[in-house]
Design a protein around this motif. Structure first.
Motif, PDB file in Angstrom:
ATOM      1  N   LEU A 130       0.831  -1.202   0.000  1.00 54.91           N
ATOM      2  CA  LEU A 130       0.000   0.000   0.000  1.00 54.91           C
ATOM      3  C   LEU A 130       0.865   1.252   0.000  1.00 54.91           C
ATOM      4  O   LEU A 130       1.800   1.366   0.799  1.00 54.91           O
ATOM      5  N   GLY A 177       1.570   5.397   0.622  1.00 58.40           N
ATOM      6  CA  GLY A 177       1.255   6.289   1.734  1.00 58.40           C
ATOM      7  C   GLY A 177      -0.187   6.758   1.825  1.00 58.40           C
ATOM      8  O   GLY A 177      -0.784   6.708   2.899  1.00 58.40           O
ATOM      9  N   ARG A 189      -2.436   4.020   3.440  1.00 60.40           N
ATOM     10  CA  ARG A 189      -2.027   3.358   4.679  1.00 60.40           C
ATOM     11  C   ARG A 189      -2.907   3.700   5.874  1.00 60.40           C
ATOM     12  O   ARG A 189      -3.120   2.880   6.758  1.00 60.40           O
ATOM     13  N   GLU A 224      -5.994   3.912   5.978  1.00 65.22           N
ATOM     14  CA  GLU A 224      -7.192   3.065   5.952  1.00 65.22           C
ATOM     15  C   GLU A 224      -6.873   1.629   6.372  1.00 65.22           C
ATOM     16  O   GLU A 224      -7.761   0.792   6.493  1.00 65.22           O
ATOM     17  N   ALA A 225      -5.573   1.349   6.579  1.00 60.55           N
ATOM     18  CA  ALA A 225      -5.151   0.007   6.985  1.00 60.55           C
ATOM     19  C   ALA A 225      -4.353   0.074   8.283  1.00 60.55           C
ATOM     20  O   ALA A 225      -3.431  -0.709   8.502  1.00 60.55           O
ATOM     21  N   GLY A 246      -2.187   2.206   9.200  1.00 63.90           N
ATOM     22  CA  GLY A 246      -0.824   2.657   9.011  1.00 63.90           C
ATOM     23  C   GLY A 246       0.093   1.627   8.363  1.00 63.90           C
ATOM     24  O   GLY A 246       1.262   1.902   8.121  1.00 63.90           O
ATOM     25  N   ALA A 247      -0.418   0.450   8.074  1.00 66.30           N
ATOM     26  CA  ALA A 247       0.403  -0.623   7.503  1.00 66.30           C
ATOM     27  C   ALA A 247       0.784  -0.325   6.051  1.00 66.30           C
ATOM     28  O   ALA A 247      -0.039   0.145   5.275  1.00 66.30           O
ATOM     29  N   SER A 248       2.024  -0.618   5.704  1.00 65.87           N
ATOM     30  CA  SER A 248       2.462  -0.473   4.319  1.00 65.87           C
ATOM     31  C   SER A 248       2.324  -1.797   3.562  1.00 65.87           C
ATOM     32  O   SER A 248       2.343  -1.817   2.344  1.00 65.87           O
ATOM     33  N   ARG A 249       2.189  -2.882   4.319  1.00 64.08           N
ATOM     34  CA  ARG A 249       2.032  -4.217   3.733  1.00 64.08           C
ATOM     35  C   ARG A 249       0.959  -4.977   4.506  1.00 64.08           C
ATOM     36  O   ARG A 249       0.902  -4.896   5.723  1.00 64.08           O
ATOM     37  N   HIS A 303     -10.344  -4.694   6.432  1.00 63.73           N
ATOM     38  CA  HIS A 303     -10.157  -3.241   6.282  1.00 63.73           C
ATOM     39  C   HIS A 303     -11.216  -2.680   5.334  1.00 63.73           C
ATOM     40  O   HIS A 303     -10.916  -2.318   4.194  1.00 63.73           O
ATOM     41  N   LEU A 360     -10.475   0.708   3.585  1.00 61.81           N
ATOM     42  CA  LEU A 360      -9.492   0.566   2.517  1.00 61.81           C
ATOM     43  C   LEU A 360     -10.155  -0.007   1.271  1.00 61.81           C
ATOM     44  O   LEU A 360      -9.931   0.463   0.162  1.00 61.81           O
ATOM     45  N   GLN A 404       0.283  -4.889  -5.726  1.00 62.82           N
ATOM     46  CA  GLN A 404       0.552  -3.484  -5.441  1.00 62.82           C
ATOM     47  C   GLN A 404      -0.641  -2.643  -5.862  1.00 62.82           C
ATOM     48  O   GLN A 404      -1.116  -2.757  -6.992  1.00 62.82           O
TER      49      GLN A 404
END
Length: 91
Positions: free
Chosen positions: A6, A8, A11, A13-14, A16-19, A39, A42, A83
């Motif tokens: 994900l 920026g 993130r 909506e999740a 703050g997670a990038s993965r 989520h 998201l 991605q």
């Protein structure tokens, strides 16, 4: 396990997670359904009310644009990387 990457802007909506790690595989629809289950905010940024990809969101499965490989029916392997990239407009 499928990894969903994900940028920026998504993130928040999740949490703050990038993965995100997703156990579902097979099709992009199955992966995004699992993302939606955990989520929902998201998911609303990625898919519209009919469950289709939003026009301004690009999704790549192992580097290939899903719109050229079946859309939501695009195959997703067990160790795939998905991605999600929303389009960015400016002026």
């Amino acid at each position: 396990m499928v990894t969903v990457l994900l940028p920026g802007p998504l993130r928040g909506e999740a949490g703050g997670a990038s993965r995100l790690s997703v156990t579902a595989a097979g099709t992009l629809r199955a992966v995004l359904d699992e993302v939606a289950a955990h989520h929902p905010r998201l998911s609303r940024r990625i898919r519209d009310e009919r469950g289709e990809l939003r026009r301004y969101v690009n999704v790549f499965v192992d580097g290939e644009d899903c719109r050229h490989s079946g859309g939501l029916a695009a195959p997703v392997g067990d160790d795939a990387e998905v991605q999600v990239l929303p389009s960015v407009a400016g002026g």
